[in-house]
Design an enzyme around this catalytic site. Structure first.
Site, short mmCIF file in Angstrom:
data_model
loop_
_atom_site.label_atom_id
_atom_site.label_comp_id
_atom_site.label_asym_id
_atom_site.label_seq_id
_atom_site.Cartn_x
_atom_site.Cartn_y
_atom_site.Cartn_z
NE ARG A 122 -10.46 35.90 55.09
CZ ARG A 122 -10.70 36.68 55.68
NH1 ARG A 122 -11.33 37.66 55.16
NH2 ARG A 122 -9.95 37.07 57.22
CE LYS A 144 2.99 23.99 38.90
NZ LYS A 144 4.41 23.45 38.55
CD GLU A 186 8.71 25.86 28.68
OE1 GLU A 186 8.62 24.98 29.12
OE2 GLU A 186 10.28 26.92 29.24
CE LYS A 228 0.90 24.76 32.34
NZ LYS A 228 1.93 25.68 33.03
CD GLU A 238 4.08 20.52 40.44
OE1 GLU A 238 4.05 21.75 40.89
OE2 GLU A 238 4.27 20.90 39.20
NE ARG A 243 0.80 22.20 36.75
CZ ARG A 243 -0.08 23.02 36.54
NH1 ARG A 243 -0.95 22.82 37.53
NH2 ARG A 243 0.08 24.15 37.10
CG ASN A 247 9.26 19.58 35.54
OD1 ASN A 247 8.94 21.21 35.75
ND2 ASN A 247 8.81 19.32 36.71
CG HIS A 250 11.39 22.46 32.52
ND1 HIS A 250 11.81 22.51 31.10
CD2 HIS A 250 11.72 24.25 33.03
CE1 HIS A 250 10.37 23.58 30.86
NE2 HIS A 250 10.63 24.20 31.48
CG HIS A 254 15.42 24.40 36.33
ND1 HIS A 254 13.99 23.82 37.00
CD2 HIS A 254 14.79 25.20 36.45
CE1 HIS A 254 12.93 24.08 36.71
NE2 HIS A 254 13.04 25.32 35.92
CG HIS A 267 12.93 29.41 31.04
ND1 HIS A 267 12.74 28.08 32.29
CD2 HIS A 267 11.72 28.53 31.15
CE1 HIS A 267 12.70 27.21 32.06
NE2 HIS A 267 12.00 27.58 31.37
N1 LIG Z 1 2.45 30.06 36.53
C1 LIG Z 1 3.43 29.17 36.04
O1 LIG Z 1 3.12 27.81 36.00
C2 LIG Z 1 4.72 29.97 34.79
C3 LIG Z 1 5.03 29.18 34.20
C4 LIG Z 1 6.48 29.20 33.36
C5 LIG Z 1 7.22 30.45 34.18
N2 LIG Z 1 6.33 31.38 34.70
C6 LIG Z 1 7.12 32.59 34.83
O2 LIG Z 1 7.29 33.54 34.41
C7 LIG Z 1 8.29 34.40 34.23
C8 LIG Z 1 8.72 34.86 32.96
O3 LIG Z 1 7.96 35.04 31.98
P1 LIG Z 1 8.12 35.59 30.23
O4 LIG Z 1 9.28 34.94 30.20
O5 LIG Z 1 6.45 36.00 29.84
O6 LIG Z 1 9.34 37.13 31.02
P2 LIG Z 1 8.82 38.04 31.65
O7 LIG Z 1 6.99 38.67 32.04
O8 LIG Z 1 9.48 39.35 32.22
O9 LIG Z 1 8.28 39.39 29.45
C9 LIG Z 1 9.33 39.33 29.66
C10 LIG Z 1 9.63 40.70 28.82
O10 LIG Z 1 8.92 41.46 27.27
C11 LIG Z 1 7.92 42.39 27.67
N3 LIG Z 1 6.70 42.79 27.09
C12 LIG Z 1 5.44 42.29 27.37
N4 LIG Z 1 4.57 41.05 26.16
C13 LIG Z 1 4.83 42.36 25.36
C14 LIG Z 1 4.83 42.27 24.14
N5 LIG Z 1 3.86 42.23 23.50
N6 LIG Z 1 6.08 42.76 23.30
C15 LIG Z 1 7.30 42.73 23.87
N7 LIG Z 1 7.49 43.54 25.06
C16 LIG Z 1 6.55 42.63 25.54
C17 LIG Z 1 8.08 42.58 29.26
O11 LIG Z 1 7.29 43.69 29.87
C18 LIG Z 1 9.37 41.94 29.80
O12 LIG Z 1 9.56 43.07 29.83
C19 LIG Z 1 9.19 33.98 35.39
O13 LIG Z 1 8.72 35.13 36.49
C20 LIG Z 1 8.43 32.54 35.54
O14 LIG Z 1 8.59 32.29 36.56
C21 LIG Z 1 5.80 30.61 35.37
ZN LIG Z 2 10.02 26.54 30.59
#
Ligand SMILES: NC(=O)c1ccc[n+]([C@@H]2O[C@H](COP(=O)([O-])OP(=O)(O)OC[C@H]3O[C@@H](n4cnc5c(N)ncnc54)[C@H](O)[C@@H]3O)[C@@H](O)[C@H]2O)c1
Ligand SMILES: [Zn+2]
Length: 364
Positions: A122, A144, A186, A228, A238, A243, A247, A250, A254, A267
């Protein structure tokens, strides 16, 4: 090192941004985790070993007992199946309430780790150590957390703020340049929605940023995190509408991602196109000047992000259909975050289909 505070209903947590922070993680986390507790570091093999090793050393020196847990590579890591595998590993290793999780990686790692931390017993403590630019400026902040299901992305999750976020810009040195550029969309977004000085800094320091200059990276990560953090501190769940400004770019973005079946563009590249469409719409309804639109276009181009839909093989209708369908699912109307000036946006609803189609068409 810069420190930014995020206010959450549960606790206030710091975001630290700077160079050389992985080596200091153990000392920094001592204040937030129980002394000598067990820490499971959740990561991926695609996160270079050099980062994993320096984090491990620093956590051990601070007296924590470390276990590494490797998620599979790619978006497949963020599923319910992987969530339960991670929980099973915590159970197998006898993790208790006073123990902790650390997410070392991109947004995928952060999202599933944060959700596991919300569910396990939990709720146990966790920290975010984001190593992609996207994770440092966006996903690690705001609490999130989620996994994807067959029905769609991020549909099962929780608001679960971390105890701390440690963004070491040195980790970005190993990041593929396409990931860096995409996340810069971003950062441009933050400039448009809230910070003309950040926007100007991006205009003047494009080369430095693309060559991964550490002080330039620290500045843009810290500024983005501050923006942020401010938004999510005022509208954590939200519910107040603020918040939504995050977007910007976005809604159209999207639409583009969906129309491409989440292939061809990453993205941030779709967000860049989405911001161009939002500015075009703002210009057409007389909300912003041509200068705002042109400065944004120039900056997006300077970072070598896409500025046209031409070679992507999509129709405007298809993009609009995805946007409208997404909204219908959420039983809402299409609302757009549109720029008024560099650093100021407003939310506009009621744009009709033909107006949106014309805007999309202008990029084809
Ligand atoms: N929680 C939120 O508020 C929020 C906001 C925006 C996006 N997201 C989520 O984030 C995700 C995308 O995140 P991302 O773009 O970081 O992608 P990701 O986590 O897939 O990372 C991209 C790739 O780079 C690798 N990597 C990480 N650090 C590295 C480094 N320093 N050097 C080399 N490679 C490295 C990772 O292992 C992966 O293979 C999506 O699932 C999306 O839904 C969440
Ligand atoms: Zn985004």
């Amino acid at each position: 090192m810069q420190t930014i505070k995020v206010k959450s209903l549960r606790h206030i947590y710091p975001i630290w941004v700077g160079s050389g922070l992985l080596r200091r993680c153990g000392a920094l986390l001592k204040k937030f985790f129980e002394p000598r507790c067990r820490v499971m570091v959740v990561t991926q093999k695609t996160v270079p070993a050099v980062h994993r090793n320096s984090l491990e050393k620093s956590l051990r020196e601070a007296g924590f007992q470390i276990t590494f847990y490797y998620l599979p590579n790619g978006e497949i890591a963020k599923t319910e199946k992987e969530l339960f595998c991670l929980v099973a590993a915590l159970l197998k290793n006898g993790f208790e309430r006073g123990d902790a999780l650390v997410a070392l990686g991109g947004g995928i790692t952060g999202d599933i780790t944060g959700f596991a931390a919300a569910c396990y017993l939990r709720g146990i403590r966790y920290a975010q150590i984001p190593t992609t630019l996207l994770a440092q400026v966006d996903s690690s902040i705001g609490g999130k957390t989620a996994v994807n299901t067959a029905q769609g992305k991020n549909l099962v999750g929780a608001f679960n703020p971390p105890r701390a976020v440690i963004s070491d810009v040195d980790t970005l040195q190993t990041l593929p340049v396409r990931e860096l550029r995409a996340a810069l969309a971003e950062v441009i977004k933050y400039g448009i929605i809230a910070d003309p000085k950040l926007f100007q800094f991006l205009e003047k320091n494009t080369k430095k940023i693309l060559s991964k200059n550490k002080s330039a990276l620290t500045r843009i990560v810290a500024d983005s995190a501050r923006i942020k953090a401010g938004v999510v501190s005022r509208d954590e769940f939200e519910t107040k509408g603020e918040r939504m400004i995050l977007n910007y770019g976005h809604t159209f973005g999207h639409g583009v991602e969906g129309a491409l079946g989440y292939k061809k563009l990453v993205h941030g590249e779709a967000v860049a196109l989405g911001m161009l469409m939002a500015a075009e719409m703002a210009l057409r309804v007389g909300l912003c000047s041509g200068e705002v639109q042109q400065r944004q276009l120039k900056l997006i181009r300077a970072f070598d992000l896409p500025v046209s839909l031409e070679k992507l093989g999509m129709s405007a209708k298809k993009i609009y259909q995805v946007m409208a369908h997404d909204k219908k699912k959420k039983s809402g109307k299409l609302r757009f975050v549109l720029p008024e000036a560099i650093g100021r946006v407003s939310i506009v609803s009621g744009a009709d289909e033909s107006a949106a189609l014309e805007v999309i068409q202008s990029l084809l």
